[in-house]
Write a protein that holds these residues in place. Structure first.
Motif, PDB file in Angstrom:
ATOM      1  N   HIS A  62       0.804  -1.219   0.000  1.00 43.19           N
ATOM      2  CA  HIS A  62       0.000   0.000   0.000  1.00 43.19           C
ATOM      3  C   HIS A  62       0.843   1.277   0.000  1.00 43.19           C
ATOM      4  O   HIS A  62       0.291   2.371  -0.049  1.00 43.19           O
ATOM      5  CB  HIS A  62      -0.951  -0.013   1.197  1.00 43.19           C
ATOM      6  N   GLN A  63       2.150   1.127   0.025  1.00 41.75           N
ATOM      7  CA  GLN A  63       3.027   2.284  -0.034  1.00 41.75           C
ATOM      8  C   GLN A  63       3.523   2.584  -1.444  1.00 41.75           C
ATOM      9  O   GLN A  63       4.282   3.533  -1.645  1.00 41.75           O
ATOM     10  CB  GLN A  63       4.233   2.067   0.890  1.00 41.75           C
ATOM     11  N   ALA A  68      -0.660  -0.685  -5.042  1.00 45.57           N
ATOM     12  CA  ALA A  68      -1.890  -0.207  -4.401  1.00 45.57           C
ATOM     13  C   ALA A  68      -3.045  -0.157  -5.389  1.00 45.57           C
ATOM     14  O   ALA A  68      -4.174  -0.540  -5.069  1.00 45.57           O
ATOM     15  CB  ALA A  68      -1.656   1.175  -3.780  1.00 45.57           C
ATOM     16  N   LYS A 150      -7.290   6.849   5.064  1.00 49.24           N
ATOM     17  CA  LYS A 150      -6.561   5.927   4.200  1.00 49.24           C
ATOM     18  C   LYS A 150      -6.960   6.123   2.745  1.00 49.24           C
ATOM     19  O   LYS A 150      -6.117   6.035   1.841  1.00 49.24           O
ATOM     20  CB  LYS A 150      -6.827   4.486   4.631  1.00 49.24           C
ATOM     21  N   ARG A 154      -4.394   7.018  -0.199  1.00 45.51           N
ATOM     22  CA  ARG A 154      -4.259   6.107  -1.330  1.00 45.51           C
ATOM     23  C   ARG A 154      -4.515   6.833  -2.645  1.00 45.51           C
ATOM     24  O   ARG A 154      -3.766   6.663  -3.623  1.00 45.51           O
ATOM     25  CB  ARG A 154      -5.222   4.932  -1.190  1.00 45.51           C
TER      26      ARG A 154
END
Length: 244
Positions: A62-63, A68, A150, A154
């Motif tokens: 997710h980084q 992602a 989040k 994102r």
């Protein structure tokens, strides 16, 4: 993890085989050709997600914008509680009929490769679908119900790192309607697989089996996608089958 790597490699091979059969099959049965190709793409997303499930300790998926986005795309297609992310081929040839789009043109954005192996397979998704699913500011009924903080982080990561805002700006400048602006997501998929496979190799996870061994070298040593740049192509709907 070894089994997950092998499953992903096999899914990648099956997608390539579906792609190789596409042009000939499309002449006889467009619906079967498109459904085969789209199903093979979804199978590849599912296999990537299985690898993600078992390897979170080795890579923070997710980084990174590529991983992602692929996880978010898989989740959206897997749950399918919305009309988003139909491929361009499915929308034009199966849903609408190509006759509806006579005289129209699509703007297609593509992240180029940095190596001698160009990305020649395509999977086109609409930018407004991406926004509807991932941009919390739009309050779309189809948005991903992720924690707001989040979701914002994102969306910012994907939008900035993959230059999605540049695609919107180009579309607006050239006066393309929102539903005629597409992203070729296949280079992003390939970049995500490269990132995951490199993390597995760095952790000494074995690539076992014919498919895994076949894909190990190109996806850890050869393939390199430039996610910081996008190139553009204007494409007529009737040319979509030739573009795949």
């Amino acid at each position: 993890m070894e089994r997950a790597i092998g499953n992903l490699a096999t899914a990648m091979r099956l997608y390539v085989e579906a792609h190789m059969r596409f042009a000939l099959l499309f002449q006889d049965d467009p619906e079967e050709a498109i459904n085969n190709l789209d199903m093979a793409f979804e199978t590849k997303l599912e296999a990537f997600h299985r690898l993600y499930d078992v390897s979170k300790s080795l890579l923070d998926y997710h980084q990174h914008a590529d991983t992602a986005l692929i996880i978010a795309l898989r989740n959206a297609i897997h749950h399918r509680d919305h009309p988003l992310f139909r491929s361009a081929l499915a929308r034009v040839y199966l849903d609408d009929g190509v006759e509806r789009w006579q005289g129209a043109a699509f703007l297609v954005a593509h992240h180029p490769s940095l190596h001698r192996l160009p990305v020649t397979v395509r999977h086109l998704i609409r930018i407004d679908d991406l926004d509807a699913r991932l941009n919390p500011d739009l309050a779309s009924p189809y948005r991903d119900l992720l924690n707001e903080t989040k979701a914002i982080l994102r969306f910012k990561l994907i939008d900035e790192s993959l230059k999605i805002s540049n695609i919107r700006q180009r579309g607006a400048r050239d006066r393309y309607p929102d539903d005629q602006i597409y992203l070729d997501v296949m280079p992003v998929v390939m970049s995500a697989v490269c990132r995951a496979f490199k993390a597995m190799k760095a952790a000494d996870v074995a690539f076992k089996g014919f498919d895994a061994e076949t894909y190990e070298h190109p996806f850890t040593e050869q393939i390199d996608v430039d996610l910081s740049r996008v190139t553009f192509k204007s494409l007529r709907p009737e040319d979509l089958p030739l573009y795949h």
